[in-house]
Structure formats: C-alpha cells, structure tokens
Design a protein around this motif. Structure first.
Motif, PDB file in Angstrom:
ATOM      1  N   LYS A   1       0.827  -1.204   0.000  1.00 35.17           N
ATOM      2  CA  LYS A   1       0.000   0.000   0.000  1.00 35.17           C
ATOM      3  C   LYS A   1       0.864   1.257   0.000  1.00 35.17           C
ATOM      4  CE  LYS A   1      -4.305  -1.473   2.248  1.00 35.17           C
ATOM      5  NZ  LYS A   1      -5.208  -0.890   1.225  1.00 35.17           N
ATOM      6  N   LEU A   2       0.293   2.329  -0.536  1.00 30.72           N
ATOM      7  CA  LEU A   2       0.877   3.665  -0.425  1.00 30.72           C
ATOM      8  C   LEU A   2       0.018   4.465   0.538  1.00 30.72           C
ATOM      9  CD1 LEU A   2       2.605   6.125  -1.321  1.00 30.72           C
ATOM     10  CD2 LEU A   2       0.962   6.445  -3.191  1.00 30.72           C
ATOM     11  N   HIS A   3       0.639   5.039   1.568  1.00 31.96           N
ATOM     12  CA  HIS A   3      -0.059   5.878   2.537  1.00 31.96           C
ATOM     13  C   HIS A   3       0.356   7.328   2.325  1.00 31.96           C
ATOM     14  CE1 HIS A   3      -1.268   2.204   4.511  1.00 31.96           C
ATOM     15  NE2 HIS A   3      -0.007   1.869   4.744  1.00 31.96           N
ATOM     16  N   ILE A   4      -0.616   8.222   2.277  1.00 31.20           N
ATOM     17  CA  ILE A   4      -0.364   9.643   2.058  1.00 31.20           C
ATOM     18  C   ILE A   4      -0.768  10.403   3.322  1.00 31.20           C
ATOM     19  CG2 ILE A   4      -0.858  11.651   0.608  1.00 31.20           C
ATOM     20  CD1 ILE A   4      -1.586   9.690  -1.626  1.00 31.20           C
ATOM     21  N   TYR A   5       0.190  11.165   3.879  1.00 26.36           N
ATOM     22  CA  TYR A   5      -0.014  11.869   5.151  1.00 26.36           C
ATOM     23  C   TYR A   5       0.085  13.380   4.954  1.00 26.36           C
ATOM     24  CZ  TYR A   5       0.792   7.422   7.598  1.00 26.36           C
ATOM     25  OH  TYR A   5       0.719   6.133   8.049  1.00 26.36           O
ATOM     26  N   TYR A   6      -0.639  14.088   5.807  1.00 25.62           N
ATOM     27  CA  TYR A   6      -0.479  15.536   5.936  1.00 25.62           C
ATOM     28  C   TYR A   6      -0.393  15.853   7.422  1.00 25.62           C
ATOM     29  CZ  TYR A   6      -1.681  20.484   6.183  1.00 25.62           C
ATOM     30  OH  TYR A   6      -1.677  21.828   6.467  1.00 25.62           O
ATOM     31  N   ASN A   7       0.705  16.485   7.835  1.00 25.02           N
ATOM     32  CA  ASN A   7       0.923  16.804   9.250  1.00 25.02           C
ATOM     33  C   ASN A   7       0.775  15.561  10.132  1.00 25.02           C
ATOM     34  OD1 ASN A   7       1.558  19.439   8.836  1.00 25.02           O
ATOM     35  ND2 ASN A   7      -0.424  20.259   9.478  1.00 25.02           N
ATOM     36  N   ASN A   8       1.364  14.460   9.667  1.00 27.81           N
ATOM     37  CA  ASN A   8       1.326  13.186  10.384  1.00 27.81           C
ATOM     38  C   ASN A   8      -0.078  12.617  10.540  1.00 27.81           C
ATOM     39  OD1 ASN A   8       4.166  13.018  10.838  1.00 27.81           O
ATOM     40  ND2 ASN A   8       3.956  14.514  12.505  1.00 27.81           N
ATOM     41  N   ARG A   9      -1.020  13.130   9.759  1.00 26.86           N
ATOM     42  CA  ARG A   9      -2.381  12.601   9.768  1.00 26.86           C
ATOM     43  C   ARG A   9      -2.629  11.877   8.447  1.00 26.86           C
ATOM     44  NH1 ARG A   9      -7.034  15.292   8.069  1.00 26.86           N
ATOM     45  NH2 ARG A   9      -5.862  17.240   8.045  1.00 26.86           N
ATOM     46  N   LEU A  10      -3.041  10.621   8.535  1.00 33.79           N
ATOM     47  CA  LEU A  10      -3.282   9.825   7.328  1.00 33.79           C
ATOM     48  C   LEU A  10      -4.485  10.375   6.574  1.00 33.79           C
ATOM     49  CD1 LEU A  10      -2.586   7.301   5.625  1.00 33.79           C
ATOM     50  CD2 LEU A  10      -4.218   6.042   7.053  1.00 33.79           C
ATOM     51  N   LEU A  11      -4.253  10.746   5.313  1.00 32.58           N
ATOM     52  CA  LEU A  11      -5.337  11.226   4.464  1.00 32.58           C
ATOM     53  C   LEU A  11      -5.936  10.099   3.641  1.00 32.58           C
ATOM     54  CD1 LEU A  11      -3.887  14.586   3.091  1.00 32.58           C
ATOM     55  CD2 LEU A  11      -5.390  14.242   5.057  1.00 32.58           C
ATOM     56  N   PHE A  12      -5.081   9.321   2.985  1.00 31.13           N
ATOM     57  CA  PHE A  12      -5.544   8.268   2.098  1.00 31.13           C
ATOM     58  C   PHE A  12      -4.584   7.093   2.141  1.00 31.13           C
ATOM     59  CE2 PHE A  12      -6.398  12.383   0.027  1.00 31.13           C
ATOM     60  CZ  PHE A  12      -7.785  12.375   0.057  1.00 31.13           C
ATOM     61  N   SER A  13      -5.111   5.928   1.805  1.00 32.81           N
ATOM     62  CA  SER A  13      -4.295   4.747   1.544  1.00 32.81           C
ATOM     63  C   SER A  13      -4.755   4.150   0.229  1.00 32.81           C
ATOM     64  CB  SER A  13      -4.438   3.715   2.665  1.00 32.81           C
ATOM     65  OG  SER A  13      -3.854   4.186   3.859  1.00 32.81           O
ATOM     66  N   GLU A  14      -3.788   3.820  -0.626  1.00 35.95           N
ATOM     67  CA  GLU A  14      -4.103   3.245  -1.926  1.00 35.95           C
ATOM     68  C   GLU A  14      -3.312   1.961  -2.121  1.00 35.95           C
ATOM     69  OE1 GLU A  14      -6.205   4.282  -4.450  1.00 35.95           O
ATOM     70  OE2 GLU A  14      -6.999   5.764  -3.047  1.00 35.95           O
ATOM     71  N   ASP A  15      -3.955   0.946  -2.726  1.00 39.64           N
ATOM     72  CA  ASP A  15      -3.265  -0.300  -3.020  1.00 39.64           C
ATOM     73  C   ASP A  15      -2.235  -0.095  -4.123  1.00 39.64           C
ATOM     74  OD1 ASP A  15      -4.673  -1.897  -1.181  1.00 39.64           O
ATOM     75  OD2 ASP A  15      -6.344  -2.129  -2.585  1.00 39.64           O
ATOM     76  N   LEU A  16      -1.112  -0.812  -4.005  1.00 35.55           N
ATOM     77  CA  LEU A  16      -0.077  -0.818  -5.032  1.00 35.55           C
ATOM     78  C   LEU A  16      -0.161  -2.113  -5.827  1.00 35.55           C
ATOM     79  CD1 LEU A  16       2.888   0.503  -2.873  1.00 35.55           C
ATOM     80  CD2 LEU A  16       1.807   1.737  -4.771  1.00 35.55           C
ATOM     81  N   PHE A  17       0.077  -2.011  -7.139  1.00 34.09           N
ATOM     82  CA  PHE A  17      -0.056  -3.159  -8.037  1.00 34.09           C
ATOM     83  C   PHE A  17       1.210  -3.314  -8.884  1.00 34.09           C
ATOM     84  CE2 PHE A  17      -4.276  -1.665  -7.062  1.00 34.09           C
ATOM     85  CZ  PHE A  17      -5.016  -2.839  -6.884  1.00 34.09           C
ATOM     86  N   THR A  18       1.494  -4.561  -9.264  1.00 33.94           N
ATOM     87  CA  THR A  18       2.628  -4.810 -10.154  1.00 33.94           C
ATOM     88  C   THR A  18       2.348  -4.204 -11.525  1.00 33.94           C
ATOM     89  OG1 THR A  18       1.652  -6.959 -10.719  1.00 33.94           O
ATOM     90  CG2 THR A  18       3.337  -6.932  -8.999  1.00 33.94           C
ATOM     91  N   MET A  19       3.374  -3.601 -12.122  1.00 31.60           N
ATOM     92  CA  MET A  19       3.220  -2.923 -13.403  1.00 31.60           C
ATOM     93  C   MET A  19       3.665  -3.793 -14.576  1.00 31.60           C
ATOM     94  SD  MET A  19       4.319   0.958 -12.386  1.00 31.60           S
ATOM     95  CE  MET A  19       3.582   1.605 -13.894  1.00 31.60           C
ATOM     96  N   GLU A  20       4.091  -5.017 -14.285  1.00 32.94           N
ATOM     97  CA  GLU A  20       4.530  -5.927 -15.344  1.00 32.94           C
ATOM     98  C   GLU A  20       4.416  -7.359 -14.845  1.00 32.94           C
ATOM     99  OE1 GLU A  20       8.741  -5.140 -15.909  1.00 32.94           O
ATOM    100  OE2 GLU A  20       8.800  -4.412 -13.833  1.00 32.94           O
TER     101      GLU A  20
END
Length: 366
Positions: A339-358
C-alpha cells in the motif's frame, strides 16, 4: 531500495507543488471553518465522493436515528437486487404505512423504478415496504441486504431494521457512515439518475415532484434525500458536483438542514481543488522478486490518485510505502502488493493499493 523510495517521494512532492494551481482558492483550516460555522446539527459530515476523504465533521461517528435518509440504503439495495423494469403489484402490507406516503392502493401495478422514484422523490414509506417485500419477500430479509451494504463498506456505526426509517430499536447510522454509503450509491448510474431528478412521470401518467429544494437552489446539486421524524429531527443528505469534484454533506437532527448543507458544500468547493498526484503509468517503487527472470518488479497505482487538497496541504504531503521484503515469482501484471499511505501533518489522508506494473515469469535456470 530505500534510496529509491526517498528519491521518488521528493520528486512527487515537487511535482505536486509545480502543478497544483495555487492562487485559485484561499487556503483555510477546514476544521476551524467547521467550528466557526456554529453548526446546530447534532452531527454532520462532508466527504468527497471518489476518494472518500472526510473534509469536515462534527460528532460524525455518533450513532443516531436518520429518518427517511434510510431510503438511500433501501434504494441501492433494491437496485442491486431487483429488475427496475419489472411490474410490482402493491401488496396489502404496503398500504397505509404511517408517515410520508405515495398513497398506494392494494392491487395497483407499478414498475420497480416507479416505486424507487416514489421512495426517493416523495419519500413514500409505502413504496419502501412494497420494494422490500418484492425484493426479499420480507422486511427482516431485506434488512439483511441493507446491513450487508454497510458490512461491505466496513462501516461499524450503522444497523438497519426497516426500509423506511420510522423509529425502531436498533435502527441507526452515523453521519460519516451515511456519507460513505451515499458515495457508494452515487457511483451507481440508476441511483444517481433517480436522486437528481426534479420530477418523474410514473407509468400511469402521473407526475411526482422531488422534495429536495436544493436541486433548484444550489449550484451543481445532484441529490439525494430528505428525512424527518420527531426522534431523528430534520435530516438531509445532499450532494453537488462542480467540475470533477463531488462532495456529499450529511446533517442529522438539524433544523436549518438545507441552509447548513448548502453552506458546507460551498465551503468545500471554495477551499479545495481536485488534484492528480500520481498518474497510473508512474512506477512508485521496486520490490525484490525471488525466483523470477527479473530480480525486481515496479509497483504503481491502478488508477489516477485524484484527491481534494488545499494548497497548504499539497505542499506538505508525506508518502509512506507498506511493502513485504520480497515477493515470489511468477507474477502477473496487476497483482496487488502493498500500500501507499499519504499523510499531511502526520495525519493519514488516504491509503491506496499498489499493483505490479509488469508480469514476471519463473527463472527456470536459477
């Protein structure tokens, strides 16, 4: 690999700062804006439809009665489990249900879509019962479908026991849960078309008018449902779309429900811009592959990360990767890994799944 990830995060933040159109909106503290709004709602929540981001809130997780906004769940449960073109004969059990009504008569025939429009535009409790019985054969069985939707969305502060929202023990939701359910429902074409209709002509030739007056007074308003009981107070779920952003506002037990929803939706539109942070073709990181023809595989996102941010937020994002130490070959393109986690001011905004590109085949010579 750590250096690669660090490098990518720095590049990504620079890209956001470069392409975010700073200056088109005023940066504000949305939490403070909500507090300054002196909301009289017992609870409210504003979310962005596609990302699910919670923008503003008050008591958003408190379990409360929600009156006829229940019918949002009823409608999407019917749409997912019934044929909208099917003709329904009104049963005796659906006649004379207390509260708001379409005044159905036993033996009358309507399509499922007719009854859905009676449910969502006129808030017919009789339509709710007719639809529940036709879809599942019984109210208790239909409530299982409703609760199944909440369970699928991993919501923990909602439980439904009837399709209309009349007061009953153990029938409740929260402002946040209802906003997320609405976001889910609005992604269904049939649902979204019904709730944004200002009027609808029934198959018998009669026309019904939508009770949601924001459809005519708020720019971009495209749904969704009013509600009232003495126990729940005035409740409203509204949505509006402007450009590529759709925001949903839920207010529970709120006297000036139309005014509050309009004010909060306007605040969201005036304060945030939908921003593409990372494209679908961008490799975000690599992970070691054991036993493969290639020793590493690139990971990326399955769709564009299109998120609502204020300018200040966009300049201060932090990205974290949650990854296993390695993966085993063979691998197919599009496999979910980490997963990719995106934070702002140490607060989690979103989490997105990561996928193989090949895809990576086994290395039989290894």
């Amino acid at each position: 690999m750590k250096n690669f990830v660090k490098c990518f995060v720095i590049i990504t933040i620079i890209m956001v700062m470069t392409f975010f159109p700073v200056g088109k909106v005023h940066a504000i503290d949305l939490k403070q804006a909500a507090l300054n709004g002196d909301s009289v709602a017992k609870a409210f929540a504003v979310v962005e439809k596609n990302s699910g981001r919670l923008i503003m809130a008050k008591n958003e997780n408190e379990r409360l009665p929600m009156a006829s906004t229940t019918k949002i769940v009823t409608a999407i449960a019917v749409i997912e489990n019934n044929d909208l073109t099917k003709t329904v004969t009104v049963p005796k059990a659906a006649v004379g249900v207390e509260g708001s009504s379409m005044y159905l008569k036993e033996g009358e025939k309507y399509t499922v879509k007719d009854l859905l429009c009676g449910l969502m535009l006129r808030s017919g409790n009789d339509c709710a019962v007719a639809l529940a019985l036709d879809t599942s054969g019984g109210i208790e069985e239909f409530a299982k479908l409703m609760n199944g939707i909440a369970s699928k969305l991993k919501l923990t502060n909602s439980h439904f026991v009837n399709p209309h929202g009349l007061p009953e023990n153990n029938h409740y939701t929260s402002a946040y849960d209802l906003a997320i359910i609405t976001a889910y429902a609005l992604k269904n074409k049939e649902f979204s078309e019904i709730v944004k209709s200002k009027n609808y002509m029934l198959s018998n030739g009669n026309t019904i008018i939508n009770k949601n007056k924001l459809l005519s007074s708020l720019e971009g308003c495209d749904g969704v449902k009013t509600g009232f009981t003495k126990e729940a107070g005035r409740c409203l779920v509204s949505s509006a779309t402007r450009g590529d952003a759709t925001y949903i506002c839920v207010v529970l037990s709120c006297g000036p429900m139309f005014e509050e929803c309009a004010e909060k939706l306007n605040t969201a539109f005036n304060s945030l811009i939908m921003t593409d942070i990372i494209s679908t073709n961008t490799p975000l990181c690599e992970i070691e592959v054991v036993g493969g023809e290639q020793k590493h595989v690139s990971l990326g996102l399955a769709c564009v990360t299109h998120f609502p941010f204020t300018p200040d937020e966009a300049m201060s994002l932090r990205f974290e990767f949650e990854l296993p130490p390695c993966v085993l070959a063979p691998l197919q393109k599009g496999e979910k890994i980490g997963k990719l986690h995106i934070y702002y001011n140490n607060r989690l905004l979103f989490s997105e799944d990561l996928f193989t590109m090949e895809s990576i085949d086994l290395d039989y010579d290894d």
